[in-house]
Design a protein around this motif. Sequence first.
Motif, PDB file in Angstrom:
ATOM      1  N   THR A  18      19.775 100.752  88.955  1.00 35.32           N
ATOM      2  CA  THR A  18      18.504 101.374  88.598  1.00 35.32           C
ATOM      3  C   THR A  18      18.550 102.120  87.263  1.00 35.32           C
ATOM      4  N   ALA A  19      19.635 101.959  86.534  1.00 30.79           N
ATOM      5  CA  ALA A  19      19.746 102.558  85.202  1.00 30.79           C
ATOM      6  C   ALA A  19      20.654 101.659  84.365  1.00 30.79           C
ATOM      7  N   PRO A  20      20.389 101.587  83.068  1.00 34.65           N
ATOM      8  CA  PRO A  20      21.234 100.750  82.214  1.00 34.65           C
ATOM      9  C   PRO A  20      22.686 101.221  82.244  1.00 34.65           C
ATOM     10  N   PRO A  21      23.608 100.319  81.955  1.00 33.63           N
ATOM     11  CA  PRO A  21      25.025 100.709  81.955  1.00 33.63           C
ATOM     12  C   PRO A  21      25.305 101.740  80.870  1.00 33.63           C
ATOM     13  N   LYS A  22      26.195 102.657  81.189  1.00 37.06           N
ATOM     14  CA  LYS A  22      26.591 103.676  80.212  1.00 37.06           C
ATOM     15  C   LYS A  22      27.859 103.252  79.483  1.00 37.06           C
ATOM     16  N   ALA A  23      28.500 102.226  80.011  1.00 39.39           N
ATOM     17  CA  ALA A  23      29.777 101.770  79.454  1.00 39.39           C
ATOM     18  C   ALA A  23      29.594 101.133  78.082  1.00 39.39           C
ATOM     19  N   SER A  24      30.664 101.143  77.344  1.00 41.00           N
ATOM     20  CA  SER A  24      30.718 100.457  76.060  1.00 41.00           C
ATOM     21  C   SER A  24      32.115  99.865  75.961  1.00 41.00           C
ATOM     22  N   LEU A  25      32.170  98.600  75.622  1.00 40.96           N
ATOM     23  CA  LEU A  25      33.465  97.936  75.512  1.00 40.96           C
ATOM     24  C   LEU A  25      33.548  97.189  74.194  1.00 40.96           C
ATOM     25  N   PRO A  26      34.702  97.229  73.533  1.00 41.58           N
ATOM     26  CA  PRO A  26      34.850  96.458  72.299  1.00 41.58           C
ATOM     27  C   PRO A  26      34.976  94.965  72.609  1.00 41.58           C
ATOM     28  N   VAL A  27      34.636  94.153  71.628  1.00 40.75           N
ATOM     29  CA  VAL A  27      34.850  92.715  71.757  1.00 40.75           C
ATOM     30  C   VAL A  27      36.350  92.487  71.926  1.00 40.75           C
ATOM     31  N   PRO A  28      36.743  91.644  72.862  1.00 37.87           N
ATOM     32  CA  PRO A  28      38.171  91.377  73.032  1.00 37.87           C
ATOM     33  C   PRO A  28      38.807  90.900  71.723  1.00 37.87           C
ATOM     34  N   VAL A  29      40.016  91.359  71.471  1.00 41.20           N
ATOM     35  CA  VAL A  29      40.692  91.030  70.214  1.00 41.20           C
ATOM     36  C   VAL A  29      41.239  89.609  70.230  1.00 41.20           C
ATOM     37  N   ASN A  30      41.409  89.067  69.059  1.00 43.74           N
ATOM     38  CA  ASN A  30      41.981  87.735  68.847  1.00 43.74           C
ATOM     39  C   ASN A  30      41.161  86.610  69.451  1.00 43.74           C
ATOM     40  N   LEU A  31      39.870  86.850  69.688  1.00 43.07           N
ATOM     41  CA  LEU A  31      38.965  85.819  70.176  1.00 43.07           C
ATOM     42  C   LEU A  31      37.719  85.813  69.305  1.00 43.07           C
ATOM     43  N   GLN A  32      37.282  84.636  68.934  1.00 41.54           N
ATOM     44  CA  GLN A  32      35.992  84.527  68.255  1.00 41.54           C
ATOM     45  C   GLN A  32      34.957  84.278  69.338  1.00 41.54           C
ATOM     46  N   THR A  33      33.993  85.173  69.453  1.00 38.25           N
ATOM     47  CA  THR A  33      32.993  85.043  70.512  1.00 38.25           C
ATOM     48  C   THR A  33      31.598  84.948  69.921  1.00 38.25           C
ATOM     49  N   ALA A  34      30.735  84.276  70.651  1.00 37.60           N
ATOM     50  CA  ALA A  34      29.310  84.231  70.339  1.00 37.60           C
ATOM     51  C   ALA A  34      28.577  84.181  71.669  1.00 37.60           C
ATOM     52  N   VAL A  35      27.503  84.929  71.764  1.00 39.28           N
ATOM     53  CA  VAL A  35      26.657  84.936  72.942  1.00 39.28           C
ATOM     54  C   VAL A  35      25.285  84.492  72.454  1.00 39.28           C
ATOM     55  N   ILE A  36      24.880  83.280  72.861  1.00 37.52           N
ATOM     56  CA  ILE A  36      23.683  82.659  72.293  1.00 37.52           C
ATOM     57  C   ILE A  36      22.715  82.253  73.396  1.00 37.52           C
ATOM     58  N   ARG A  37      21.481  82.761  73.286  1.00 40.20           N
ATOM     59  CA  ARG A  37      20.436  82.375  74.235  1.00 40.20           C
ATOM     60  C   ARG A  37      20.073  80.920  73.985  1.00 40.20           C
ATOM     61  N   ALA A  38      19.807  80.179  75.056  1.00 41.57           N
ATOM     62  CA  ALA A  38      19.510  78.747  74.951  1.00 41.57           C
ATOM     63  C   ALA A  38      18.120  78.452  75.508  1.00 41.57           C
ATOM     64  N   PRO A  39      17.060  78.736  74.726  1.00 41.58           N
ATOM     65  CA  PRO A  39      15.720  78.429  75.230  1.00 41.58           C
ATOM     66  C   PRO A  39      15.563  76.910  75.369  1.00 41.58           C
ATOM     67  N   ASP A  40      14.862  76.492  76.393  1.00 43.50           N
ATOM     68  CA  ASP A  40      14.645  75.058  76.655  1.00 43.50           C
ATOM     69  C   ASP A  40      15.960  74.290  76.710  1.00 43.50           C
ATOM     70  N   ILE A  41      16.941  74.865  77.362  1.00 40.38           N
ATOM     71  CA  ILE A  41      18.260  74.250  77.481  1.00 40.38           C
ATOM     72  C   ILE A  41      18.125  72.851  78.096  1.00 40.38           C
ATOM     73  N   PRO A  42      18.787  71.852  77.548  1.00 41.96           N
ATOM     74  CA  PRO A  42      18.747  70.524  78.165  1.00 41.96           C
ATOM     75  C   PRO A  42      19.342  70.572  79.573  1.00 41.96           C
ATOM     76  N   LEU A  43      18.738  69.837  80.478  1.00 44.84           N
ATOM     77  CA  LEU A  43      19.171  69.871  81.878  1.00 44.84           C
ATOM     78  C   LEU A  43      20.628  69.473  82.039  1.00 44.84           C
ATOM     79  N   HIS A  44      21.075  68.447  81.308  1.00 44.30           N
ATOM     80  CA  HIS A  44      22.470  68.009  81.450  1.00 44.30           C
ATOM     81  C   HIS A  44      23.437  69.090  80.979  1.00 44.30           C
TER      82      HIS A  44
END
Length: 185
Positions: A18-44
């Motif tokens: 019932t409240a947003p998270p208070k935590a904060s975490l750094p991006v894990p080291v030695n990994l290239q990450t991307a978090v990308i929304r996929a509107p109209d994602i293909p079904l397959h």
Amino acid sequence: MAKIPTPLTAHVTQLEMTAPPKASLPVPVNLQTAVIRAPDIPLHFYRYLYRQVGKRWHWYNRLKMTDEQLAAIIHNPRVSVTVLYVNGAPAGFFELSKESGDWTELSYFGLFEHAIGLGIGKWFLLQTLYAAWQDMPQKVTVTTNTLDHPRALQLYQMMGFQPVSTSEAIVQPMTDKELLKVLDG
């Protein structure tokens, strides 16, 4: 003759926050990450993500749906699917559903098997929760069960979810023939 898989019993826990998270975490080291929304994602592609995350945890519901049934859910404007990429390859996804103006459901969340153990799970769940709270709902809900990752319930609670109900469910696994038909289609 193909053997029909034995139904599985799961203890289901519904949780809410019932409240947003208070935590904060750094991006894990030695990994290239991307978090990308996929509107109209293909079904397959959605089915690929769902299968890669869910095969260890007995996720079958969305695999059993027709293209029309699945598209009606994941292409609904209230639903968003977001993909985690690690070092250039898909590594997980989450699905959110805005059930009403004041309630968002975390419908699906998880990592591919190759991403488990990289130290990215908590960070990715936090990114998921930031997205869930973006429109400032009154609550965010999630459902987990004893067939999910053994630490799923603990992780959700660590991030601020509280159990609100429990129940039992029967999960009917797909036969190899059913699964091959879905994955081949």
